[in-house]
Design an enzyme around this catalytic site. Structure first.
Site, PDB file in Angstrom:
ATOM      1  CG  PHE A 116      -7.821 -64.367 -51.183  1.00 52.81           C
ATOM      2  CD1 PHE A 116      -6.734 -65.030 -50.638  1.00 52.81           C
ATOM      3  CD2 PHE A 116      -8.261 -64.751 -52.445  1.00 52.81           C
ATOM      4  CE1 PHE A 116      -6.111 -66.054 -51.321  1.00 52.81           C
ATOM      5  CE2 PHE A 116      -7.651 -65.771 -53.146  1.00 52.81           C
ATOM      6  CZ  PHE A 116      -6.560 -66.435 -52.586  1.00 52.81           C
ATOM      7  CB  SER A 170      -5.741 -70.359 -53.473  1.00 55.77           C
ATOM      8  OG  SER A 170      -6.351 -71.320 -54.301  1.00 55.77           O
ATOM      9  CB  CYS A 191      -6.697 -66.522 -56.842  1.00 53.64           C
ATOM     10  SG  CYS A 191      -6.817 -68.167 -56.115  1.00 53.64           S
ATOM     11  CB  THR A 195      -2.708 -73.204 -58.018  1.00 50.09           C
ATOM     12  OG1 THR A 195      -4.077 -72.839 -58.206  1.00 50.09           O
ATOM     13  CG2 THR A 195      -2.631 -74.563 -57.344  1.00 50.09           C
ATOM     14  CB  ALA A 244      -2.555 -70.018 -67.430  1.00 51.49           C
TER      15      ALA A 244
END
Length: 201
Positions: free
Chosen positions: A2, A40, A47, A49, A67
């Protein structure tokens, strides 16, 4: 990869929280058909998904999973329905590199220490974890909540940045307050320079 140039503001619409995983639906202005599964998207600099996407009559949306590592290192553990997020889609070949190279891998959570508004601009002082302070230098780059910013001053475990009116209008920075926690990603070049210097000493 990015650049830290925010391209939209998303709003958390739904959170499904588990012991080690949070599933989030984020409303956005990106056309749903342009959001690819597996793509992404940087959400407040993290970042994430895309695992699902769709649209209602009002807005498009996409879903992501945060997560355990993301929850531990970022502010994602505090996101709830209504939380606004700075969004940036991943770079494509040929895109303009308007900010600096940002990976979307947040290093730590920093804290807004003070805010001063003047002439439509905003000076923000940020307290940084001590082990990362050495990577932040005056006139260097830093990503805060996914926004590429230039460091105005740096001293010990805090630094300051200046936000121009455009940035305040197109990001969530206009709603920040002293005491807020923010996602910090140090400059990739600073990290490698420090590693090289350490190997040479």
């Amino acid at each position: 990869m990015f650049t830290g140039i925010v391209s939209g503001i998303g709003v958390v619409e739904r959170v499904e929280a588990g012991a080690n995983l949070r599933h989030l639906r984020i409303a956005c202005a990106y056309p749903a058909e342009t959001i690819q599964l597996g793509a992404s998207i940087a959400c407040n600099g993290a970042c994430l998904t895309v695992v699902a996407r769709g649209a209602t009559a009002q807005r498009s949306w996409f879903e992501v999973d945060a997560a355990a590592e993301t929850l531990a290192r970022t502010t994602a553990h505090d996101w709830k329905t209504g939380t606004k997020l700075n969004l940036e889609r991943a770079l494509k070949v040929g895109d303009e590199l308007g900010g600096h190279i940002v990976t979307g891998h947040v290093d730590a959570v920093a804290k807004v220490a003070a805010i001063a508004d003047f002439d439509g601009m905003r000076r923000v002082e940020v307290t940084v974890p001590q082990d990362l302070a050495r990577f932040i230098a005056e006139k260097g780059s830093v990503a805060l909540d996914g926004t590429s910013l230039t460091v105005n001053s740096a001293d010990a475990d805090f630094f300051s940045v200046l936000l121009i009116p455009h940035t305040l209008k197109t990001t969530t920075w206009g709603e920040r307050h002293a005491g807020d926690e923010i996602n910090l990603e140090i400059d990739l070049m600073a990290r490698y320079a420090a590693r090289l210097a350490g190997n040479m000493s």
